[in-house]
Design an enzyme around this catalytic site. Structure first.
Site, PDB file in Angstrom:
ATOM      1  N   HIS A 103       0.465  -1.349   0.159  1.00 40.01           N
ATOM      2  CA  HIS A 103      -0.316   0.000   0.346  1.00 40.01           C
ATOM      3  C   HIS A 103       0.634   1.438  -0.174  1.00 40.01           C
ATOM      4  O   HIS A 103       0.040   2.574  -0.301  1.00 40.01           O
ATOM      5  CB  HIS A 103      -1.009   0.161   1.213  1.00 40.01           C
ATOM      6  CG  HIS A 103      -0.219   0.298   1.793  1.00 40.01           C
ATOM      7  ND1 HIS A 103       0.438  -0.282   3.391  1.00 40.01           N
ATOM      8  CD2 HIS A 103      -0.317   1.354   3.086  1.00 40.01           C
ATOM      9  CE1 HIS A 103       1.100  -0.233   3.989  1.00 40.01           C
ATOM     10  NE2 HIS A 103       0.519   0.776   4.721  1.00 40.01           N
ATOM     11  N   ASP A 104       2.016   1.386   0.708  1.00 40.61           N
ATOM     12  CA  ASP A 104       3.036   2.826   0.258  1.00 40.61           C
ATOM     13  C   ASP A 104       3.873   2.686   0.026  1.00 40.61           C
ATOM     14  O   ASP A 104       4.590   2.929  -0.312  1.00 40.61           O
ATOM     15  CB  ASP A 104       3.804   2.608   2.479  1.00 40.61           C
ATOM     16  CG  ASP A 104       2.354   3.344   3.176  1.00 40.61           C
ATOM     17  OD1 ASP A 104       1.593   4.032   2.948  1.00 40.61           O
ATOM     18  OD2 ASP A 104       2.653   3.304   4.281  1.00 40.61           O
ATOM     19  N   LYS A 107       5.377   5.462  -0.990  1.00 42.32           N
ATOM     20  CA  LYS A 107       6.443   6.213  -0.528  1.00 42.32           C
ATOM     21  C   LYS A 107       8.105   6.253  -1.110  1.00 42.32           C
ATOM     22  O   LYS A 107       8.888   6.585  -0.394  1.00 42.32           O
ATOM     23  CB  LYS A 107       6.521   5.942   1.265  1.00 42.32           C
ATOM     24  CG  LYS A 107       4.743   6.393   1.740  1.00 42.32           C
ATOM     25  CD  LYS A 107       4.956   5.869   3.022  1.00 42.32           C
ATOM     26  CE  LYS A 107       3.461   6.885   3.811  1.00 42.32           C
ATOM     27  NZ  LYS A 107       4.079   6.285   5.052  1.00 42.32           N
ATOM     28  N   HIS A 132       1.714  10.382  -2.405  1.00 38.88           N
ATOM     29  CA  HIS A 132       2.570   9.372  -2.385  1.00 38.88           C
ATOM     30  C   HIS A 132       1.266   7.516  -3.281  1.00 38.88           C
ATOM     31  O   HIS A 132       1.227   6.647  -3.570  1.00 38.88           O
ATOM     32  CB  HIS A 132       3.018   8.586  -1.009  1.00 38.88           C
ATOM     33  CG  HIS A 132       2.242   7.681   0.123  1.00 38.88           C
ATOM     34  ND1 HIS A 132       1.432   9.161   0.723  1.00 38.88           N
ATOM     35  CD2 HIS A 132       1.204   6.380   0.038  1.00 38.88           C
ATOM     36  CE1 HIS A 132       0.961   8.285   1.215  1.00 38.88           C
ATOM     37  NE2 HIS A 132       0.581   7.244   1.154  1.00 38.88           N
ATOM     38  N   HIS A 158      -6.309   4.104  -0.417  1.00 40.81           N
ATOM     39  CA  HIS A 158      -6.245   3.406   0.838  1.00 40.81           C
ATOM     40  C   HIS A 158      -5.521   4.655   1.708  1.00 40.81           C
ATOM     41  O   HIS A 158      -6.265   4.740   3.272  1.00 40.81           O
ATOM     42  CB  HIS A 158      -4.887   2.805   1.541  1.00 40.81           C
ATOM     43  CG  HIS A 158      -3.381   3.746   1.862  1.00 40.81           C
ATOM     44  ND1 HIS A 158      -3.033   3.959   0.409  1.00 40.81           N
ATOM     45  CD2 HIS A 158      -2.477   3.609   2.541  1.00 40.81           C
ATOM     46  CE1 HIS A 158      -1.330   4.341   0.968  1.00 40.81           C
ATOM     47  NE2 HIS A 158      -1.271   4.980   1.486  1.00 40.81           N
ATOM     48  N   HIS A 159      -6.484   6.052   1.411  1.00 39.45           N
ATOM     49  CA  HIS A 159      -6.592   7.362   2.067  1.00 39.45           C
ATOM     50  C   HIS A 159      -7.316   8.174   1.959  1.00 39.45           C
ATOM     51  O   HIS A 159      -7.173   8.861   2.648  1.00 39.45           O
ATOM     52  CB  HIS A 159      -4.772   8.274   2.277  1.00 39.45           C
ATOM     53  CG  HIS A 159      -3.959   8.213   2.976  1.00 39.45           C
ATOM     54  ND1 HIS A 159      -3.587   7.970   3.940  1.00 39.45           N
ATOM     55  CD2 HIS A 159      -2.274   7.496   2.380  1.00 39.45           C
ATOM     56  CE1 HIS A 159      -2.867   7.962   4.834  1.00 39.45           C
ATOM     57  NE2 HIS A 159      -1.529   7.574   3.639  1.00 39.45           N
ATOM     58  N   ASP A 187      -4.389   0.167   8.186  1.00 44.70           N
ATOM     59  CA  ASP A 187      -3.540   1.084   8.674  1.00 44.70           C
ATOM     60  C   ASP A 187      -3.176   2.204   9.472  1.00 44.70           C
ATOM     61  O   ASP A 187      -1.810   2.568   9.938  1.00 44.70           O
ATOM     62  CB  ASP A 187      -3.114   1.791   7.087  1.00 44.70           C
ATOM     63  CG  ASP A 187      -1.936   2.893   6.353  1.00 44.70           C
ATOM     64  OD1 ASP A 187      -0.881   2.628   7.175  1.00 44.70           O
ATOM     65  OD2 ASP A 187      -1.935   3.810   6.390  1.00 44.70           O
TER      66      ASP A 187
END
Length: 243
Positions: A103-104, A107, A132, A158-159, A187
């Site tokens: 998911h990240d 980044k 990101h 996811h954000h 998360d």
């Protein structure tokens, strides 16, 4: 992986970033109905293409500071366990867990000076940080394959927040794909339960209180209730006090 949460919006307004071949839509159901419905986001064939991409990206993540790689792995484990607790078939829970672990990915493109900053980010730094999700989705989509498309969906959404105030697209409710809603929840849980450069890990009571305060705002209420009922202990074992 059918969406087990009760439908709160008409089926016509549901948006999914999953490939059309993975959708198995059913008719709208009445509020309060906990039976599975909506569409499939994962299947056995997804497992064929994700692991090599996951290992490549994680080898890159190992070179990042700020706990990026370990956080990504924990979120994958949390999503996998939660999917199992929701009653999803094993292969679908595993596919979601591997996708969640990526998911990240975006980044990897963000400066460590921003990722590790102990204080509040400036407006410009926050703008960079908010890039990101889409950066990660772009990387995963470029790899190709249905599994990486699921991972891209997770990275991209996811954000997002249940009340529509998230980013990058401001999706709300069931417009956010199920995979994104699940990973948004786990998360945040991992962030609260683990040590961060700017604060120590929260206690279990503090974590539950903070998450309940976001019920219906950040989190899908149905999913949050199931998480606290069925997965809290296992989640604390995974994330509690991690760095």
């Amino acid at each position: 992986m059918p969406d087990p949460a009760p439908a709160r919006e008409t089926h016509a307004t549901t948006l999914s970033f999953a490939p059309d071949a993975l959708r198995e839509a059913s008719g709208p159901e009445s509020p309060g109905d906990d039976s599975p419905h909506r569409y499939w986001l994962a299947g056995a064939h997804l497992m064929c293409s994700l692991p090599p991409a996951a290992w490549t990206l994680f080898r890159l993540a190992e070179h990042k500071r700020g706990g990026t790689a370990t956080h990504m792995w924990r979120v994958g484990a949390l999503a996998w366990r939660f999917a199992q607790a929701l009653g999803m078939p094993g292969i679908e829970a595993q596919a979601l867990g591997l996708a969640a672990a990526l998911h990240d990915t975006g980044k990897l493109c963000i400066s460590n000076a921003i990722l590790e900053k102990p204080g509040r980010l400036t407006r410009d730094e926050m703008h960079v940080m908010r890039m990101h999700p889409q950066l990660g989705a772009d990387i995963l989509s470029a790899i190709g394959g249905a599994a990486c498309e699921l991972a891209a969906t997770v990275a991209r959404t996811h954000h997002e927040r249940y009340d529509g105030t998230g980013y990058p697209y401001g999706l709300s409710g069931n417009r956010i794909p199920l995979a994104g809603r699940i990973v948004a929840l786990v998360d945040v849980f991992d962030a609260l339960a683990s040590h961060r450069p700017y604060r120590a890990a929260l206690s279990p009571a503090q974590i539950v209180g903070a998450m309940l305060a976001e019920r219906g705002r950040h989190f899908d209420p149905w999913l949050l209730d199931r998480f606290l009922e069925r997965s809290l202990g296992a989640a604390l074992a995974i994330s509690g006090g991690a760095r």
